[in-house]
Every structure is written in C-alpha cells, then in structure tokens.
Design a protein around this motif. Structure first.
Motif, PDB file in Angstrom:
ATOM      1  N   LEU A   1      14.806   6.042  -8.766  1.00  0.00           N
ATOM      2  CA  LEU A   1      15.275   5.212  -7.652  1.00  0.00           C
ATOM      3  C   LEU A   1      14.649   5.620  -6.324  1.00  0.00           C
ATOM      4  O   LEU A   1      14.520   4.788  -5.424  1.00  0.00           O
ATOM      5  N   SER A   2      14.216   6.882  -6.204  1.00  0.00           N
ATOM      6  CA  SER A   2      13.522   7.284  -4.976  1.00  0.00           C
ATOM      7  C   SER A   2      12.173   6.572  -4.859  1.00  0.00           C
ATOM      8  O   SER A   2      11.674   6.356  -3.749  1.00  0.00           O
ATOM      9  N   ILE A   3      11.602   6.197  -5.975  1.00  0.00           N
ATOM     10  CA  ILE A   3      10.361   5.414  -5.972  1.00  0.00           C
ATOM     11  C   ILE A   3      10.675   3.944  -5.703  1.00  0.00           C
ATOM     12  O   ILE A   3      10.036   3.296  -4.871  1.00  0.00           O
ATOM     13  N   VAL A   4      11.691   3.437  -6.375  1.00  0.00           N
ATOM     14  CA  VAL A   4      12.087   2.030  -6.236  1.00  0.00           C
ATOM     15  C   VAL A   4      12.528   1.704  -4.811  1.00  0.00           C
ATOM     16  O   VAL A   4      12.262   0.614  -4.303  1.00  0.00           O
TER      17      VAL A   4
ATOM     18  N   LEU B   1      10.695  14.324   2.514  1.00  0.00           N
ATOM     19  CA  LEU B   1       9.587  14.197   1.576  1.00  0.00           C
ATOM     20  C   LEU B   1       8.493  15.227   1.864  1.00  0.00           C
ATOM     21  O   LEU B   1       7.959  15.853   0.938  1.00  0.00           O
ATOM     22  N   VAL B   2       8.175  15.434   3.131  1.00  0.00           N
ATOM     23  CA  VAL B   2       7.152  16.421   3.499  1.00  0.00           C
ATOM     24  C   VAL B   2       7.582  17.820   3.065  1.00  0.00           C
ATOM     25  O   VAL B   2       6.797  18.566   2.467  1.00  0.00           O
ATOM     26  N   MET B   3       8.844  18.168   3.331  1.00  0.00           N
ATOM     27  CA  MET B   3       9.337  19.496   2.932  1.00  0.00           C
ATOM     28  C   MET B   3       9.400  19.642   1.413  1.00  0.00           C
ATOM     29  O   MET B   3       9.067  20.704   0.870  1.00  0.00           O
ATOM     30  N   TYR B   4       9.818  18.600   0.739  1.00  0.00           N
ATOM     31  CA  TYR B   4       9.924  18.622  -0.718  1.00  0.00           C
ATOM     32  C   TYR B   4       8.560  18.861  -1.351  1.00  0.00           C
ATOM     33  O   TYR B   4       8.403  19.707  -2.231  1.00  0.00           O
ATOM     34  N   VAL B   5       7.561  18.136  -0.871  1.00  0.00           N
ATOM     35  CA  VAL B   5       6.201  18.301  -1.399  1.00  0.00           C
ATOM     36  C   VAL B   5       5.657  19.686  -1.042  1.00  0.00           C
ATOM     37  O   VAL B   5       5.064  20.361  -1.885  1.00  0.00           O
TER      38      VAL B   5
ATOM     39  N   ILE C   1       0.832  -1.206   0.000  1.00  0.00           N
ATOM     40  CA  ILE C   1       0.000   0.000   0.000  1.00  0.00           C
ATOM     41  C   ILE C   1       0.868   1.258   0.000  1.00  0.00           C
ATOM     42  O   ILE C   1       0.670   2.166  -0.817  1.00  0.00           O
ATOM     43  N   LEU C   2       1.843   1.321   0.900  1.00  0.00           N
ATOM     44  CA  LEU C   2       2.692   2.516   1.000  1.00  0.00           C
ATOM     45  C   LEU C   2       3.590   2.692  -0.222  1.00  0.00           C
ATOM     46  O   LEU C   2       3.823   3.824  -0.666  1.00  0.00           O
ATOM     47  N   SER C   3       4.074   1.594  -0.776  1.00  0.00           N
ATOM     48  CA  SER C   3       4.956   1.672  -1.946  1.00  0.00           C
ATOM     49  C   SER C   3       4.232   2.206  -3.170  1.00  0.00           C
ATOM     50  O   SER C   3       4.855   2.792  -4.057  1.00  0.00           O
ATOM     51  N   ILE C   4       2.927   2.007  -3.215  1.00  0.00           N
ATOM     52  CA  ILE C   4       2.116   2.547  -4.312  1.00  0.00           C
ATOM     53  C   ILE C   4       1.588   3.934  -3.947  1.00  0.00           C
ATOM     54  O   ILE C   4       1.648   4.865  -4.753  1.00  0.00           O
TER      55      ILE C   4
ATOM     56  N   PRO D   1       4.310   7.353  -3.889  1.00  0.00           N
ATOM     57  CA  PRO D   1       4.570   8.021  -5.173  1.00  0.00           C
ATOM     58  C   PRO D   1       3.316   8.625  -5.808  1.00  0.00           C
ATOM     59  O   PRO D   1       3.386   9.708  -6.409  1.00  0.00           O
ATOM     60  N   LEU D   2       2.180   7.948  -5.668  1.00  0.00           N
ATOM     61  CA  LEU D   2       0.934   8.494  -6.231  1.00  0.00           C
ATOM     62  C   LEU D   2       0.531   9.795  -5.559  1.00  0.00           C
ATOM     63  O   LEU D   2       0.180  10.769  -6.236  1.00  0.00           O
ATOM     64  N   VAL D   3       0.569   9.817  -4.239  1.00  0.00           N
ATOM     65  CA  VAL D   3       0.195  11.026  -3.497  1.00  0.00           C
ATOM     66  C   VAL D   3       1.153  12.162  -3.832  1.00  0.00           C
ATOM     67  O   VAL D   3       0.725  13.299  -4.059  1.00  0.00           O
ATOM     68  N   VAL D   4       2.447  11.869  -3.895  1.00  0.00           N
ATOM     69  CA  VAL D   4       3.425  12.902  -4.252  1.00  0.00           C
ATOM     70  C   VAL D   4       3.123  13.449  -5.651  1.00  0.00           C
ATOM     71  O   VAL D   4       3.112  14.663  -5.862  1.00  0.00           O
ATOM     72  N   ALA D   5       2.851  12.559  -6.603  1.00  0.00           N
ATOM     73  CA  ALA D   5       2.544  12.998  -7.972  1.00  0.00           C
ATOM     74  C   ALA D   5       1.282  13.856  -8.004  1.00  0.00           C
ATOM     75  O   ALA D   5       1.243  14.894  -8.678  1.00  0.00           O
ATOM     76  N   ILE D   6       0.272  13.462  -7.266  1.00  0.00           N
ATOM     77  CA  ILE D   6      -0.979  14.237  -7.212  1.00  0.00           C
ATOM     78  C   ILE D   6      -0.731  15.598  -6.571  1.00  0.00           C
ATOM     79  O   ILE D   6      -1.173  16.628  -7.080  1.00  0.00           O
TER      80      ILE D   6
END
Length: 172
Positions: free
Chosen positions: A119-122, A84-88, A14-17, A20-25
C-alpha cells in the motif's frame, strides 16, 4: 484537459513508477558508513506524526479551516518524504533486521508488513493526484479521491509504526 494538468499527470506517472524503483534499487546498494543516529525510531516517530497530521487535516477541512488543512497536508507530504529518505538511508547503511517472533504473531507481523509495503507503493499516485487536484482548484474531484487517499495513507503511516514496534526487540 488543461495543459498544466497534463504536465502534472505526466509527473504523477513518472514519480509513481520512479519512487518505488529507486527505493528497490537503493535497497541493493550497501554503503559502509556508520550513521550518527539509529534511524528506525526516528522514522517510526515521523510516521506516527504523519498519522496525526492526516487526522488533524481531515478535522480542519470538516470545520472549514481550509488554510490549516492545506498546511497540515503539505507538512504530511514533507514528513512522508523525510521518512522515505531516512528509511532508505538506514537500509543502505545497515543490514535488515529479521523478525524473531513465532506462531500467530509472526503471521500477523508479515501480513502487516506486506500490506504496508504494497500500500505504500499504491498510495503514491493517490497522494500526488489528490494534491494536484487541490492545487489546480479541482475541488470536487479532489474530495472524491481524498476519500480513498486518506484511509490508504493513514493505514500506511499507522502500520509503519506497528511494524517498527513489532520488530524493535530484534534490532541488534
């Protein structure tokens, strides 16, 4: 397979999918808000510190300092989440900066950037699986996957700093 391991595996998928989806959105969401600080140097520093934590954690485990290794790895995970939180947050409140270099440097920049992003996704499931194997005391399998996770995660953290350094002259 143990029931708790199955539960962890479900969360890993669940988290691996989802991450990246939430970040993209969220990249498509723009908030008209001026942040009180300029985040890129802060999250680049966090990436650099994560690199140092990962290296220190490998040193600790090779020297049988198991509790230190565990603390360093947990801190590295927290730092990665903080990054990740700061980046987004930055990308939700600011326009993306275009790289202004030319020629071979531009090619190098985009190679590093694209490999960093992919690789950050992988690395997400690798980090999660490695962590779960440690907390479930499955140390033989933990060691096997950690040998893959460590260089991937280290590459992502180091290239994050390199990308920042290469693009920093072009921030407005």
């Amino acid at each position: 397979m143990e029931k708790s391991t199955k539960k962890y595996n479900t969360w890993i998928v669940i988290l691996s999918i989802a991450i990246p989806l939430v970040v993209a959105i969220l990249f498509g969401v723009k908030i008209d808000l001026k942040l009180p600080v300029f985040l890129p140097p802060i999250y680049a520093t966090i990436n650099g510190l994560t690199s140092l934590l990962l290296i220190a954690a490998v040193w600790a485990i090779k020297h049988k300092k198991i509790q230190l290794h565990e603390k360093l790895m947990k801190t590295a995970i927290v730092f990665s989440v903080l990054f990740l939180v700061m980046y987004v947050a930055y990308h939700m409140t600011s326009e993306s900066t275009k790289y202004g270099g030319e020629g071979i440097l531009k090619t190098v920049y985009f190679f590093i950037l694209i490999s960093h992003i992919l690789l950050s996704i992988v690395v997400i499931p690798f980090v999660l699986i490695t962590y779960v194997r440690a907390i479930t005391n499955n140390f033989e399998l933990h060691k096997k996957i950690a040998k893959i996770t460590f260089p991937l995660w280290l590459y992502v953290t180091i290239t994050g700093v390199v990308v920042y350094l290469m693009i920093s002259p072009y921030y407005l």
